[in-house]
Design an enzyme around this catalytic site. Sequence first.
Site, PDB file in Angstrom:
ATOM      1  CG  HIS A  73       5.728  10.115 -24.726  1.00 43.49           C
ATOM      2  ND1 HIS A  73       4.718   9.583 -24.710  1.00 43.49           N
ATOM      3  CD2 HIS A  73       5.724  11.282 -24.185  1.00 43.49           C
ATOM      4  CE1 HIS A  73       3.861  10.955 -23.757  1.00 43.49           C
ATOM      5  NE2 HIS A  73       4.653  11.868 -23.595  1.00 43.49           N
ATOM      6  NE  ARG A  88       0.943  16.595 -13.904  1.00 43.70           N
ATOM      7  CZ  ARG A  88       0.960  16.019 -12.349  1.00 43.70           C
ATOM      8  NH1 ARG A  88       1.335  15.702 -11.234  1.00 43.70           N
ATOM      9  NH2 ARG A  88       2.718  14.435 -12.815  1.00 43.70           N
ATOM     10  CE  LYS A 129       5.315  17.221 -14.850  1.00 37.50           C
ATOM     11  NZ  LYS A 129       5.690  16.100 -15.098  1.00 37.50           N
ATOM     12  CD  GLU A 176      -3.557  16.104 -16.279  1.00 38.90           C
ATOM     13  OE1 GLU A 176      -2.795  15.408 -16.598  1.00 38.90           O
ATOM     14  OE2 GLU A 176      -4.618  15.179 -17.408  1.00 38.90           O
ATOM     15  CE  LYS A 218      -0.793  13.371 -14.531  1.00 41.19           C
ATOM     16  NZ  LYS A 218      -0.925  13.985 -16.502  1.00 41.19           N
ATOM     17  CG  HIS A 230      -1.721   9.135 -24.993  1.00 43.12           C
ATOM     18  ND1 HIS A 230      -1.983   9.974 -23.453  1.00 43.12           N
ATOM     19  CD2 HIS A 230       0.145   9.785 -24.654  1.00 43.12           C
ATOM     20  CE1 HIS A 230      -0.831  10.596 -23.336  1.00 43.12           C
ATOM     21  NE2 HIS A 230       0.395   9.947 -23.172  1.00 43.12           N
ATOM     22  CD  GLU A 265       6.383  15.557 -23.068  1.00 46.85           C
ATOM     23  OE1 GLU A 265       5.960  16.762 -23.234  1.00 46.85           O
ATOM     24  OE2 GLU A 265       5.892  14.308 -22.759  1.00 46.85           O
ATOM     25  CG  ASN A 293      -1.613  15.196 -20.763  1.00 45.19           C
ATOM     26  OD1 ASN A 293      -0.336  15.048 -21.049  1.00 45.19           O
ATOM     27  ND2 ASN A 293      -2.107  15.239 -19.842  1.00 45.19           N
ATOM     28  CG  HIS A 336       0.921  14.549 -23.625  1.00 43.66           C
ATOM     29  ND1 HIS A 336       1.191  15.412 -24.414  1.00 43.66           N
ATOM     30  CD2 HIS A 336       1.882  13.701 -23.182  1.00 43.66           C
ATOM     31  CE1 HIS A 336       2.165  15.600 -23.721  1.00 43.66           C
ATOM     32  NE2 HIS A 336       2.778  14.634 -23.099  1.00 43.66           N
ATOM     33  NE  ARG A 362      -4.228  -2.125   1.960  1.00 45.18           N
ATOM     34  CZ  ARG A 362      -3.903  -3.337   2.964  1.00 45.18           C
ATOM     35  NH1 ARG A 362      -3.285  -3.160   4.065  1.00 45.18           N
ATOM     36  NH2 ARG A 362      -4.792  -4.050   3.526  1.00 45.18           N
TER      37      ARG A 362
HETATM   38  P1  NAD Z   1      12.028   4.941 -22.019  1.00 47.67           P
HETATM   39  O1  NAD Z   1      12.130   4.973 -20.729  1.00 47.67           O
HETATM   40  O2  NAD Z   1      11.766   4.451 -23.092  1.00 47.67           O
HETATM   41  O3  NAD Z   1      13.903   5.183 -22.620  1.00 47.67           O
HETATM   42  C1  NAD Z   1      14.254   5.552 -23.631  1.00 47.67           C
HETATM   43  C2  NAD Z   1      15.695   4.347 -24.207  1.00 47.67           C
HETATM   44  O4  NAD Z   1      16.762   4.942 -23.522  1.00 47.67           O
HETATM   45  C3  NAD Z   1      15.275   3.118 -23.913  1.00 47.67           C
HETATM   46  O5  NAD Z   1      15.789   1.998 -24.885  1.00 47.67           O
HETATM   47  C4  NAD Z   1      15.846   2.963 -22.258  1.00 47.67           C
HETATM   48  O6  NAD Z   1      16.331   1.843 -21.595  1.00 47.67           O
HETATM   49  C5  NAD Z   1      17.361   3.999 -23.192  1.00 47.67           C
HETATM   50  N1  NAD Z   1      17.721   4.912 -22.418  1.00 47.67           N
HETATM   51  C6  NAD Z   1      17.391   5.304 -20.641  1.00 47.67           C
HETATM   52  N2  NAD Z   1      18.407   5.919 -20.090  1.00 47.67           N
HETATM   53  C7  NAD Z   1      19.960   6.215 -21.635  1.00 47.67           C
HETATM   54  C8  NAD Z   1      20.979   6.261 -20.791  1.00 47.67           C
HETATM   55  N3  NAD Z   1      21.186   6.958 -20.322  1.00 47.67           N
HETATM   56  N4  NAD Z   1      21.563   6.001 -22.168  1.00 47.67           N
HETATM   57  C9  NAD Z   1      21.225   5.386 -23.505  1.00 47.67           C
HETATM   58  N5  NAD Z   1      20.013   4.654 -23.453  1.00 47.67           N
HETATM   59  C10 NAD Z   1      19.709   5.265 -22.079  1.00 47.67           C
HETATM   60  O7  NAD Z   1      11.228   6.527 -22.785  1.00 47.67           O
HETATM   61  P2  NAD Z   1      11.835   7.921 -22.285  1.00 47.67           P
HETATM   62  O8  NAD Z   1      11.380   9.026 -22.965  1.00 47.67           O
HETATM   63  O9  NAD Z   1      11.980   8.206 -21.125  1.00 47.67           O
HETATM   64  O10 NAD Z   1      10.286   7.474 -21.359  1.00 47.67           O
HETATM   65  C11 NAD Z   1       8.750   7.874 -21.942  1.00 47.67           C
HETATM   66  C12 NAD Z   1       7.889   7.178 -21.584  1.00 47.67           C
HETATM   67  O11 NAD Z   1       7.610   7.812 -20.318  1.00 47.67           O
HETATM   68  C13 NAD Z   1       6.175   6.225 -21.580  1.00 47.67           C
HETATM   69  O12 NAD Z   1       5.789   6.066 -21.715  1.00 47.67           O
HETATM   70  C14 NAD Z   1       5.405   8.537 -21.148  1.00 47.67           C
HETATM   71  O13 NAD Z   1       4.144   7.616 -21.066  1.00 47.67           O
HETATM   72  C15 NAD Z   1       6.442   8.496 -19.987  1.00 47.67           C
HETATM   73  N6  NAD Z   1       5.889   9.842 -19.839  1.00 47.67           N
HETATM   74  C16 NAD Z   1       5.337   9.999 -18.535  1.00 47.67           C
HETATM   75  C17 NAD Z   1       5.297  10.724 -17.886  1.00 47.67           C
HETATM   76  C18 NAD Z   1       4.758  11.407 -16.382  1.00 47.67           C
HETATM   77  O14 NAD Z   1       4.607  12.384 -16.596  1.00 47.67           O
HETATM   78  N7  NAD Z   1       5.201  10.504 -15.770  1.00 47.67           N
HETATM   79  C19 NAD Z   1       5.360  12.153 -18.908  1.00 47.67           C
HETATM   80  C20 NAD Z   1       5.918  12.089 -19.708  1.00 47.67           C
HETATM   81  C21 NAD Z   1       6.266  10.351 -19.903  1.00 47.67           C
HETATM   82  N1  GLY Z   2       3.552  14.790 -18.972  1.00 49.39           N
HETATM   83  C1  GLY Z   2       2.396  15.487 -17.705  1.00 49.39           C
HETATM   84  C2  GLY Z   2       2.087  15.517 -16.462  1.00 49.39           C
HETATM   85  O1  GLY Z   2       2.899  14.771 -15.650  1.00 49.39           O
HETATM   86  O2  GLY Z   2       0.719  16.120 -16.022  1.00 49.39           O
END
Ligand code: NAD
Ligand code: GLY
Length: 362
Positions: free
Chosen positions: A264, A240, A226, A236, A142, A251, A184, A244, A247, A120
């Site tokens: 993404h 917030r 941010k 949100e 998030k 998405h 972003e 998006n 997005h 939890r």
């Molecule tokens: P990712 O986590 O898939 O990383 C991209 C690639 O880079 C992967 O292959 C990873 O293994 C590799 N990698 C990571 N660090 C590295 C490094 N230092 N050197 C070499 N390779 C490296 O993608 P991302 O773009 O980091 O994240 C995308 C995800 O984030 C999506 O799922 C999206 O929905 C999510 N997201 C979440 C929020 C949120 O607020 N929580 C906001 C935006 C995006």
């Molecule tokens: N990436 C959008 C948010 O964090 O709200």
Amino acid sequence: METVKVELGARAYPVHVGQGLLGRGDLLLPHLRQPKVAIVTNTTVAPLYLQRFAKPLRDAGIDVVEVILPDGERFKNWQTLNTIFDVLLERCCERSTTLIALGGGVVGDMTGFAAACYQRGMPFIQVPTTLLSQVDSSIGGKTAINHPLGKNMIGAFYQPAVVLADTETLDTLPDRELRAGLAEVIKNGLIRDLPFLDWLEANLERVLAREPQALEYAICRSCQNKAEVVVADEHENGERALLNIGHTFGHAIETGMGYGEWLHGEAVAAGTLMAAELSRRLGWISVADVARVEALFTRASLPVFGPAMEVDRYLELMQHDKKVQNGKLRLVLFREIGRAVVSDCATPAQIAEAIGARSEHV
Ligand code: NAD
Ligand code: GLY
């Protein structure tokens, strides 16, 4: 090192940004509730950074459990999430053990959700290693996994105790991933920070060339944006949602093309152009404004048209957006460049036309 504070009262936390922070166990130790952590990472990041990051913790007497996930957006699902719980239980992790995400947004989102659920709720730390995760996903709490029918559909709001963004890790990031992260970054300028947009237009090539000063400035400015939005509207209910922009369309692209086919940030770039086109059709921004958005994403080598997919398929997938209310689609659009709004005033026909105009022909 620069530090941005996310001022969420009792759950306030620092976001540290700088070079060489992976070796700074001292920045994490004060946040641990017991001398035990579980580090979640993936098969790409582990050989690059896991031991460098774990060593100072082990040297300080911390019991370090390692959880190594398969790499990729297509693994951001229940099955992979469950493997985190398997290791936590096998290794007798407790409610006071801290779960640490070492990796990009996929690892961060899944680890955060695991932390929110395990017993939890257990303490959680973000150590983002991609540009996208350093400027966006590691901040704000998030967390989520994908469902085959919709992106990030299962998740929780769950804030980390601290974020450690080591900009040196970006040295090994592939160019395509750096550019996806830039989507972003640019977003912040487009929706709420015109001076930053001007700065990006003047300095984009320096950021793309990974000039340390320019890159760090872009990261810190994005983190500040941010943090401000998250503090104003953590769950949100209003502002917030503006983060998006693009997005809802993006998405749909990610889900429709199969998770991982479009990154993404790439999907967000194409989606932002759809939002801009729709805003223009509503008479809110000009052709020149749309061209301005397009020019910046083009310079970042990001897609400015969505993939060839039936417009009806886009619309069907967009119905799974978290902003849908009483069955009605709400979209983030441009009232002007630098000022985004959430609106439900576009008709389905207008939305369809904007998608058609900004996607490749089927
Ligand atoms: P990712 O986590 O898939 O990383 C991209 C690639 O880079 C992967 O292959 C990873 O293994 C590799 N990698 C990571 N660090 C590295 C490094 N230092 N050197 C070499 N390779 C490296 O993608 P991302 O773009 O980091 O994240 C995308 C995800 O984030 C999506 O799922 C999206 O929905 C999510 N997201 C979440 C929020 C949120 O607020 N929580 C906001 C935006 C995006
Ligand atoms: N990436 C959008 C948010 O964090 O709200």
